[in-house]
Motif scaffolding. Sequence first.
Motif, PDB file in Angstrom:
ATOM      1  N   VAL A 156      23.748   0.318  12.211  1.00  0.00           N
ATOM      2  CA  VAL A 156      24.845  -0.138  13.059  1.00  0.00           C
ATOM      3  C   VAL A 156      24.685  -1.639  13.257  1.00  0.00           C
ATOM      4  N   LEU A 204      29.106   3.907  18.386  1.00  0.00           N
ATOM      5  CA  LEU A 204      27.759   3.598  17.910  1.00  0.00           C
ATOM      6  C   LEU A 204      27.298   2.231  18.373  1.00  0.00           C
ATOM      7  N   THR A 230      20.533   2.640  15.182  1.00  0.00           N
ATOM      8  CA  THR A 230      20.070   2.452  13.809  1.00  0.00           C
ATOM      9  C   THR A 230      18.771   3.194  13.562  1.00  0.00           C
ATOM     10  N   ALA A 290      29.240  -1.894  15.282  1.00  0.00           N
ATOM     11  CA  ALA A 290      29.105  -1.380  16.643  1.00  0.00           C
ATOM     12  C   ALA A 290      30.474  -0.952  17.163  1.00  0.00           C
TER      13      ALA A 290
END
Length: 115
Positions: A113, A85, A90, A14
């Motif tokens: 992620v 992200l 995901t 992340a």
Amino acid sequence: QVQLVESGGGLVQAGGSLRLSCAASGSTFSINAMSWYRQAPGKQRELVAVISRGGSTKYADSVKGRFTISRTNAWNAVYLQMNSLKPEDTGVYYCNATTWRSDYWGQGTQVTVSS
């Protein structure tokens, strides 16, 4: 006919970044717009970003300010730069090309992620 091949997916933490690529071949002169979609497990496929022949772009509210779609002038590639992200990003990311006659899809590339 248009053929699309995605690449660039992977596993990222992340806050990280990834750049997806979609190579287009065939009748690319007939493309009017290209898009990125994504599909998370158990969810419907959703539009992430689209770029038109004129270069205008649109984004899903969830990715505005974080993702950027771009393309080559000859429509032989489209990119999705993904920054900051989040785990909810995901999914399998698909490239789409729209012509006057049909829609074409790539095989997808997985983006995961981790939190």
